[in-house]
Each structure stands twice: as C-alpha cells, then as structure tokens.
Design an enzyme around this catalytic site. Structure first.
Site, PDB file in Angstrom:
ATOM      1  N   ASN A 609       0.871  -1.177   0.000  1.00  0.00           N
ATOM      2  CA  ASN A 609       0.000   0.000   0.000  1.00  0.00           C
ATOM      3  C   ASN A 609       0.908   1.228   0.000  1.00  0.00           C
ATOM      4  OD1 ASN A 609      -1.422   2.301   0.971  1.00  0.00           O
ATOM      5  ND2 ASN A 609      -2.988   0.992   1.888  1.00  0.00           N
ATOM      6  N   GLY A 682       9.752  -1.548   7.583  1.00  0.00           N
ATOM      7  CA  GLY A 682       9.681  -0.878   8.883  1.00  0.00           C
ATOM      8  C   GLY A 682      10.995  -0.285   9.338  1.00  0.00           C
ATOM      9  N   GLU A 683      12.091  -0.867   8.894  1.00  0.00           N
ATOM     10  CA  GLU A 683      13.387  -0.411   9.405  1.00  0.00           C
ATOM     11  C   GLU A 683      14.311   0.139   8.323  1.00  0.00           C
ATOM     12  OE1 GLU A 683      13.554  -4.232  11.319  1.00  0.00           O
ATOM     13  OE2 GLU A 683      13.783  -3.274  13.260  1.00  0.00           O
TER      14      GLU A 683
HETATM   15 MO1  MOS Z   1      11.947  -3.895  15.742  1.00  0.00          MO
HETATM   16  S1  MOS Z   1      13.550  -3.028  16.693  1.00  0.00           S
HETATM   17  O1  MOS Z   1      12.358  -5.551  15.614  1.00  0.00           O
HETATM   18  O2  MOS Z   1      10.556  -3.581  16.566  1.00  0.00           O
END
Ligand code: MOS
Length: 716
Positions: A609, A682-683
C-alpha cells in the site's frame, strides 16, 4: 483475472481500514478495555545505581486510603528467574522482578503499590521508604571501564581474508571511530497492561509487539501452561522494538492480580520509560578501511564497543551491514561489551543498521573524499550481487538502481563538490548521500479466514495474532484478503492481536508485512482450494467465492493457512536496499542547521500500500534525522542516573525540523523472498539517514562529525 479490485486490492493506496476507529477514539489500546473491578499499580524505582536494599518501610503507604497492597522483594511471589549467568536477551525472555534485595541499575523496580485509584497508587508509592546500602563502585561510564569489555557469546568475531594484508595493499586507508549515544524508543502509547489472574489463568490486555512471545514469557515466569495465558494486543501505539519484550510491568501486574484476586492495571509513566522499558545503548564503532586508487575496497574492519547490563546480555549487531554490503575481500567484524549498571539495552528500530550504517556510510564518504571519487560511484564500484558474509547470492539487490535513480531525482550532479563551496547569505549549503540495506526476514505464520455469504455477497474475516504497531498491518492484511478472495476490501474484517487466533511472528524486524500478508493469502487460498475440491471443481477454473459457497451449499466456511520460508529463501540472502540523499543548510556563525531536502529511494519488494508504506518511510527518515538533530539520553556523571527524563529534554524532531521528503519505491517483486514478493520496510527508512545528513554537514562546513547527535555547538 481479478475483476473487482482495481481500487482496493494489493498495491493500491487505500486509507487505513482502522483509521476511523483511531481518530474517533474507538480503537481500544491496552488500558482502554472496560475490565470490571480493576485496580491500579504504580511501580517504585530504585534511587541508587548499584547496591542492596537494607530496609523497607511500607507503613505510611499502607495507611493511604484505597491502598490494597505494597509489594516488594520481601513479599513478592517467587518467580522463575534466569538459569544461567548473563543469559541473552530474546523476545520471549523472562523478566524477573522483585526477586531479591539487589539493585543493578538506577530506576529498577524495587516495589509496586496497588490501590483502588491511579492517584492513590501514585501518592502512596512516594511514601514507601527504602534504605539502601550503596555499592561504592558502580559502572556507568565508558572511560575507566574499557578493560571490563568481553566478547559476547552470540556475536563471535568474524573474519574473512586478512585485514592487515588488505590495509597494506591499499592506496588509501582510514581509521576512525564513530560514537552514538544512548537513545530511547518512546512510542506515543506508554507501555501498559491490564492483567487478571483468575483460577490459575491469566488474561492480559497488553501493548506488545509479539503476542506469542508474551505468552511464553508469562507462562515461563509463572510456571503455568501456555494455554492458560491469553494476551490481547489489539492496537499498539508504536513500539520501535521496546514492546518486543514482555517487560517487568506486565509481570508485576500479573503477580499483583494473583495476590489480590482483582484485575490490575499498570501503566509505565513517560519518566519510567527511560529506565524500565529498554533503550538503545551507547556505541563506539571503530572503522578501518583500505581502498585502491580506482576505488576498489581492499579491507573493511568494523569493531563495536558497547554495553549491556550486569545480569543479561544484549549486543546490537552494528557490524551487520559492514559484513554484507560491499565487495571487499578482507573483512572483520568484532563486538565487545562492557557490563554496566544500566538496564539491559534492547532492539530499537533497525538494531544494527541504524547505528552501524552511521559508522559505515560516514567512513565510506570519508574514503571517497580521500580518493577524490564521487561517493555514489564509489559505492557502485564496490557493489556485489553475492553476500560475501553469508556466502549466498542476494535474492534481489537493486542498490545500484536506487543510487542512480536517487542521484538523478535529487540533482546530485549539480552538487557542491568541495566543502564550503556553496553559500547563500549566512548559510553554508551541503549535499550528502548514503547507501542503505536492511535484512528482510520472513517467518512461519498462520491465519484463519471465515467466509460468510449474505445476499450474494461474501464477507470475510481474517484472524491472526499479528499486531499493528501503527504500521498498517490491518490495512495490508485486508487488502491481501480482498485480492485473493476477489471481493472489495469493505467486505473484509481483520481481527488481530489476540492469542486465541493463529500464531504469527508478531511485528518486529521488518518481517510483519511479508509474514502477515502471505499468511492471510495462504488462508484464503486454502479456503478456495478446499471449496473447489469438495465439489470436484478444477483448481484452475475461475469461479467466484460466492458461487463456490453456493455450490457447496454453505453460507459460512472457515479455513486456515500456514506459510514458512522456502528452501529458495534459505539459500539466499534476503535484504531490502535503499539510497539516501540530503541537503543541509548550516548557519556559519551559530552552527544551527536546517534539513532542506531528503530523497529516499527504496527497493523493498512488493509495496502493499503506497500510502501506508510512505508513512512508514517518512517515520523512519524522521527517526533517522532525530539521531542527528537531537536524540540522546544523558547519563549523570556522578550518580549514573539518566538526566534526560521527559520529552521536554529528550528531543525528537517535529514537523518544523523536517525537510521536504521525497520517497520513491522501485517497482519490484522478490519471489525468492516469498510468494507475494514482499520484503518489509519498517526499518529500511531509518537506516543510513544519519550518515547521509552527517555527510551533507561535512560538505557544507568541511567538518567531519563522528559523534551523534550533531548539535550546533559542535559546528562552531
Ligand atoms: Mo523492531 S527493533 O524488531 O521492533
């Protein structure tokens, strides 16, 4: 051929399916569940850094109206604690609390007060008198403690080739140390729980990233079967790694509920979140790099010195990127840890890459400058399609494309090549860049789908113990179900964060999107397959789910699906990649600076998305900018407590601090990673941002900044 899904299926930028619930306050976070008869617990924190409790006087606190119990090590239930010396911190770790009179760090829980109201508990907690015998020799400073450093068992030294030979073979060498401070996660939602112990069974509404691991922590700590623990973590207001673990407030609330026979709510205050819910530790990273005149790397050594607690081991893998990102024959990664009188540090967004990339990508910029080479071309020169650290090919690696497209979009060719060469009034203008990569793991995941036929329409409910930590899990899971069932997303309901649902790996390590969506896909596919098999319908025949249910004479049907990494996945190194470009303006008199522009190009597999993905990336980029601008937890030099104790002095960037952010995702589906081609983001966003900004500051000022954060006084 999907017919209905142009507007809501996989890859479309729909709004969050739970958005309305959140903005109207209807989404229930941990302490918002209407649990009857609940009472409130307030933790008491130690006021010494190391030593022993010699006396506890609870008499005043017990007199306060509404107080039901004051629990300290003297009357706490005996829990199962660590079996070994310095066990490694893991997400299902136990969290022993109030098990002895020993104090290992400032702020450690030394007691808890339970009362009818939150205010009574808070007030009474201040009346508990604790006397300590201080240990005269706590360890809370690096200087003077370096000789205590040891090699963590889980992070043995890594070497390929020979560093000394690689450096001897180089035309240019570099040997620099980069430091990053203690940082704290500070998700907007405080860590919190309502726990209730009833007939030997525990129910906990808890703000946790990984439901299953919380089950394991609680069952292991209290020695009860896993099936007797239920966790509900329906909405999580951020975690950034700190909610991967089942922290001590959860254990305290369960313990208090068991002792009192009432549900206990415990919220960790913002101040306590500095000492009781993890942190990113201080790192000193020494980089040694050798390169030939043409830019070919000959040696890369990355040694990290950091700290853990005196009772448990956590090592942030700062050297991860240095091991796999570049084509360098001689490579060494080392970790050393000093046991210190702080809480155990833990994973914080992109553990390893966020900090490691600051060292690696700053050092790469320094080397490019020594070689008089364009830093983009220097990275491209050292590209590799094989992960030399793991001796596996990458499943896909579009780093060169990220770099070239980013350079073009940013206008890199027009950059001020010499430091301090572009000025506007009092502003020194600098451009910087960095390369990024982030491990893209994928883990075993199960999901259930419930199909219901009503007035010719199919409604689907997906259930998984997955969590949505603000990232958009609800939305992309709904889009997946819509896609694979070929129904509009409005007909899909997603229910998450309940341990009664099928087990997932939870939200962490950037594995959520890939794991959750493939799990939901598998459940939908399994339902369709079984409904076809029941009626001897060819598996390739195109038939709507509504028709299938009708042919089966069913108006309700359930199915489960499970996915796990394939053999092909295991044979490859699966990473996402990215490139950062930034423009920074530095005031030449005051050292104040403004981030003017950031361009980020990511190659992260299928983007489920674009809207939620963009949100993730600007969040990551902002957190990366925070590492440079302001974030740091200061240790009081005499007492070893943290003197940054609120968001008034632990600074994070606000909108005014941030630049125009341009985020581009390369179209990609990594089918080796998983069937849907998803890698997770996310990272990735936070990774290498700090180096890109520090490199821009060098380009603006001619000053190398090797110590984060880069506060203005360092620039004058
Ligand atoms: Mo992440 S630091 O695996 O929430």
């Amino acid at each position: 051929m999907k017919k209905t899904l142009k507007e809501s299926g996989v890859g479309t930028p729909i709004n969050r399916v739970e958005g309305k619930l959140k903005v109207t306050g209807m989404a229930k976070y941990a302490t918002e569940f209407p649990v009857k008869n609940k009472v409130y617990a307030q933790g008491i924190n130690s006021t010494i850094t190391k030593g022993e409790i010699i006396s506890v006087d609870t008499s005043e606190a017990e007199k306060v109206e509404g107080v039901l119990a004051v629990i300290t090590h003297k009357n706490a239930e005996k829990l199962k604690t660590f079996e070994e010396e310095m066990p490694e911190l893991s997400t299902p770790s136990k969290a022993p609390v109030l098990q002895s009179s020993k104090v290992y760090y400032y702020g450690q829980y030394v007691g808890v007060v339970v009362a009818e109201t939150f205010e009574q508990a808070q007030y009474a907690a201040r009346l508990v008198k604790i006397e300590y015998k201080k240990d005269p020799d706590p360890t809370f400073q690096f200087d003077g403690s370096r000789s205590k450093a040891y090699t963590p068992e889980a992070q043995e030294d890594y070497l390929r080739g020979n560093i000394a030979e690689g450096l001897a073979d180089a035309d240019e060498t570099l040997d620099e140390t980069y430091t990053t401070p203690i940082e704290h996660h500070h998700p907007m939602e405080l860590h919190a729980v309502i726990a209730s112990w009833e007939n030997g069974k525990v129910t906990a509404y808890a703000s946790q990233q990984i439901v299953e691991d919380s089950i394991i922590s609680i069952s292991d700590t209290f020695q009860i079967p896993k099936k007797d623990v239920r966790i509900i973590s329906a909405y999580v207001g951020g975690g950034f790694g700190s909610k991967l673990y089942t922290e001590r407030h959860v254990i305290l609330a369960v313990m208090a509920s068991k002792m009192l026979g009432r549900p206990v709510q415990m919220t960790v205050t913002r101040q306590q979140m500095f000492t009781n819910t993890g942190m990113r530790q201080h790192n000193e990273q020494r980089m040694k790099i050798g390169a030939k005149k043409d830019g070919a790397l000959t040696a890369l050594s990355h040694e990290t010195l950091s700290h853990t607690s005196t009772f448990q081991e956590y090592q942030e893998p700062c050297g991860m990127m240095s091991k796999m990102l570049y084509n360098v024959p001689n490579n060494q990664i080392k970790y050393r840890l000093i046991p210190m009188n702080f809480q155990t540090p833990c994973a914080m967004r992109a553990p390893g890459e966020a900090t490691g990339s600051f060292a690696l990508e700053s050092a790469m910029d320094e080397m490019a400058w020594k070689l008089k080479m364009d830093p983009v071309e220097f990275r491209i020169k050292n590209d590799t399609q094989v992960d030399l650290g793991a001796d596996k090919p990458f499943s896909s690696r579009l780093l060169i494309e990220c770099l070239r497209i980013g350079a073009d979009r940013f206008g890199w060719d027009d950059r001020p090549k010499e430091p301090r060469s572009r000025q506007k009034g009092n502003w020194l203008i600098g451009y910087g860049m960095s390369a990024a990569s982030r491990n893209a793991p994928y883990q075993e995941t199960a999901a259930k789908v419930i199909l219901e036929l009503e007035d010719e329409k199919v409604f689907a409910t997906i259930q998984m113990d997955a969590t949505d930590i603000g990232t958009g899990s609800y939305t992309i899971i709904a889009q997946t179900a819509a896609e694979y069932l070929d129904i509009p997303v409005e007909q899909v309901t997603v229910e998450l964060g309940d341990s009664n649902f099928p087990i997932t790996p939870g939200s962490g390590g950037s594995w959520g999107a890939a794991s959750y969506c493939n799990g939901a896909r598998a459940a939908c596919e399994s339902a369709i397959t079984k409904l076809k098999e029941n009626r001897n319908i060819d598996k390739d025949e195109e038939i709507s789910v509504a028709e299938l249910l009708k042919k089966n004479q069913l108006n309700r049907y359930e199915a489960e699906g499970t996915v796990a990494p394939s053999e092909e996945f295991e044979k490859h190194s699966v990473f996402s990649f990215g490139a950062n470009f930034s423009e920074v303006w530095v005031d030449k008199d005051t050292g104040m600076y403004r981030i003017k522009r950031m361009v980020n190009v990511g190659s992260a597999g299928k983007i489920m998305n674009p809207k939620t993905a963009y949100g993730q990336m600007i969040g990551g980029l902002t957190m990366g900018a925070g590492m440079v601008l302001a974030e740091q937890t200061k240790v009081e030099p005499n007492f070893g407590n943290f003197i940054t104790r609120s968001l008034a002095d632990y600074h994070v960037p606000v909108n005014l601090d941030m630049a125009n952010i341009d985020v581009i995702f390369l179209p990609e589906e990594d089918k080796i990673a998983n069937k849907m081609g998803i890698k997770g983001i996310g990272e990735l966003g936070i990774t290498s941002v700090a180096a890109s900004l520090a490199n821009a500051i060098f380009n603006a000022t001619g000053k190398r900044m090797r110590d984060l954060p880069i506060t203005p006084e360092k620039l004058i």
